[in-house]
Design a protein around this motif. Structure first.
Motif, PDB file in Angstrom:
ATOM      1  N   TRP A   1      39.917  21.167  36.623  1.00 49.28           N
ATOM      2  CA  TRP A   1      40.190  22.589  36.703  1.00 49.28           C
ATOM      3  C   TRP A   1      41.203  23.023  35.649  1.00 49.28           C
ATOM      4  O   TRP A   1      41.992  22.214  35.156  1.00 49.28           O
TER       5      TRP A   1
ATOM      6  N   VAL B   1      40.356  28.880  37.438  1.00 52.11           N
ATOM      7  CA  VAL B   1      40.840  29.962  38.287  1.00 52.11           C
ATOM      8  C   VAL B   1      41.891  30.680  37.454  1.00 52.11           C
ATOM      9  O   VAL B   1      43.047  30.256  37.374  1.00 52.11           O
TER      10      VAL B   1
ATOM     11  N   TYR C   1      41.488  36.997  40.450  1.00 47.39           N
ATOM     12  CA  TYR C   1      41.203  35.828  39.636  1.00 47.39           C
ATOM     13  C   TYR C   1      39.719  35.771  39.312  1.00 47.39           C
ATOM     14  O   TYR C   1      38.877  36.003  40.192  1.00 47.39           O
TER      15      TYR C   1
ATOM     16  N   CYS D   1      36.850  33.143  38.503  1.00 48.67           N
ATOM     17  CA  CYS D   1      36.666  31.718  38.791  1.00 48.67           C
ATOM     18  C   CYS D   1      35.274  31.272  38.346  1.00 48.67           C
ATOM     19  O   CYS D   1      34.311  32.050  38.392  1.00 48.67           O
TER      20      CYS D   1
ATOM     21  N   LEU E   1      39.210  26.829  45.608  1.00 47.29           N
ATOM     22  CA  LEU E   1      39.700  27.792  44.624  1.00 47.29           C
ATOM     23  C   LEU E   1      41.127  28.206  44.934  1.00 47.29           C
ATOM     24  O   LEU E   1      41.952  28.368  44.024  1.00 47.29           O
TER      25      LEU E   1
END
Length: 431
Positions: A199, A224, A303, A305, A316
């Protein structure tokens, strides 16, 4: 408890030696190899101010020249040292679900000769100030978090001024790059270097850049990234603002989830996420708009994502919560390791100082993870507490009285010379 401290201290010493042995291999001369270890030890020491003078005195040198030479003139590649630090972090904190965090921090400076300085907005100060800005890359995993890389932001007032570039030693290859572009390069370097990660997280400065998001999808890295309330997203009803979407959500769309553990308890917020199939592109994967709502004030954050595979909301949320750890790293490196206390104006010296601070922080992050302290009634050891204990148990040598006297004489001689020079210069122009 004392026995546990002795065990931890031995482990910390081994970790410090492991990291420094690797870094020292980047230096050809034995003097530089010794000094870089002493320099990092000085950064870890509880000195009231950290610069080449105080670090040299802590190391027992007879003057600051050696440390100044290490930072300004010695032959070594700071990028290769940061690569060593990245590999050290990967070995000690690496995890398949690791998160790369990008954010910038500002160092307030006077004058206009320090490389990269100009009047610009600093999140650290919360307003426009005369400062430098640097984009940092941090790595966070279930095992801990640490800074791993950095890129100095060079405004156009610098990149377009050949004289300033020459005076500050800015390489000819350096051209203007936005903060998201710098972040993209740092992430690409980390991925190419094998840092295990799944991520990426960042604030609005990075979430609002579509090129960065596309590059992350190209690397198959989920993200994110915070966006503004005015951020527009494609939906089945057309393109809409993020805050307009939030207004129309039903009550059952919101779930109360913790974004992580804070100093005073779990950080609970209300969260909602909306799938955005209309945002699909050649990278495939899954797009969402994630919305966070403060339980007390109702304030919302948004956000964008993406993930190559479907994930649940709590995944998330966990990534979004990880972003705050880079703020902890900034605080630890500025208050304890002297990240913003450098007194260097040139490009090379700035990167070298910052690189060695990052190395010191990486050691602390790894050592806190390796700590065996499990005594009942104690929280897990923090980076700041470990730094104090490591200095007291491992670094702090028996100091000779003669060393303190010699440094007092050295400082006063230097100040006397400077005073004489100032008076002589004034006498040339004043009656």
């Amino acid at each position: 408890m004392a026995a546990a401290y002795r065990v931890d201290a031995q482990r910390w010493s081994e970790l410090f030696s492991e990291l420094m042995d690797t870094i020292e291999a980047r230096f050809a001369r034995p003097e530089s190899r010794r000094r870089v270890r002493d320099f990092v030890a000085g950064l870890l020491a509880p000195l009231p101010v950290k610069n080449c003078w105080t670090i040299a005195e802590h190391a027992g040198d007879d003057g600051p020249g050696g440390m100044q030479d290490l930072i300004g003139r010695a032959s070594w590649d700071d990028a290769l040292v940061r690569a060593d630090v990245r590999d050290f972090v990967a070995a000690r904190l690496g995890h398949p679900d690791g998160v790369l965090l990008v954010d910038e921090t500002g160092d307030l400076k006077k004058g206009n000769q320090t490389v990269g300085v100009q009047r610009q907005y600093s999140g650290t100060a919360g307003k426009i100030e005369n400062c430098q800005l640097a984009v940092h890359l941090s790595y966070a995993s279930p095992l801990g978090h640490s800074l791993v890389d950095v890129a100095l932001y060079l405004p156009k007032s610098w990149t377009d001024d050949p004289q300033r570039r020459v005076e500050a030693g800015v390489p000819d290859t350096v051209t203007f790059a936005t903060k998201p572009q710098l972040a993209g390069r740092l992430i690409e370097t980390a991925v190419a270097g094998g840092l295990p990660c799944r991520w990426v997280a960042g604030d609005e400065a990075y979430g609002g850049d579509p090129q960065l998001a596309a590059a992350l999808r190209g690397h198959r890295l989920g993200y994110v990234l915070a966006v503004a309330c005015s951020h527009r997203v494609p939906t089945c009803l057309g393109v809409q603002r993020a805050d307009q979407i939030a207004v129309g959500l039903p009550k059952q769309a919101w779930q109360r989830i913790s974004a992580g553990v804070g100093a005073k308890g779990y950080r609970y917020y209300d969260w909602a996420f909306i799938a955005l199939p209309q945002a699909a592109d050649q990278h495939q994967g899954h797009h969402w708009l994630l919305i966070r709502r403060n339980r007390t004030t109702g304030e919302q954050a948004f956000y964008r994502c993406w993930s190559p595979e479907l994930v649940a909301l709590h995944h998330l949320v966990a990534v979004a919560g990880r972003r705050w750890s880079i703020e902890e790293s900034f605080q630890a490196t500025k208050t304890g390791l002297g990240l913003d206390q450098h007194q260097h104006r040139r490009w090379k010296a700035w990167h070298r100082w910052t690189t060695l601070v990052i190395a010191a922080h990486a050691f602390l992050a790894a050592a806190t993870t390796a700590s065996a302290e499990t005594s009942e009634g104690l929280i897990a050891i923090t980076v700041n507490e470990l730094r104090r204990r490591f200095h007291a148990l491992i670094i702090n040598p028996a100091r000779r009285v003669a060393d303190a006297i010699a440094w007092s004489i050295y400082r006063r001689q230097h100040q006397a010379t400077a005073k004489s020079s100032h008076y002589a210069r004034q006498a040339l122009t004043e009656p």
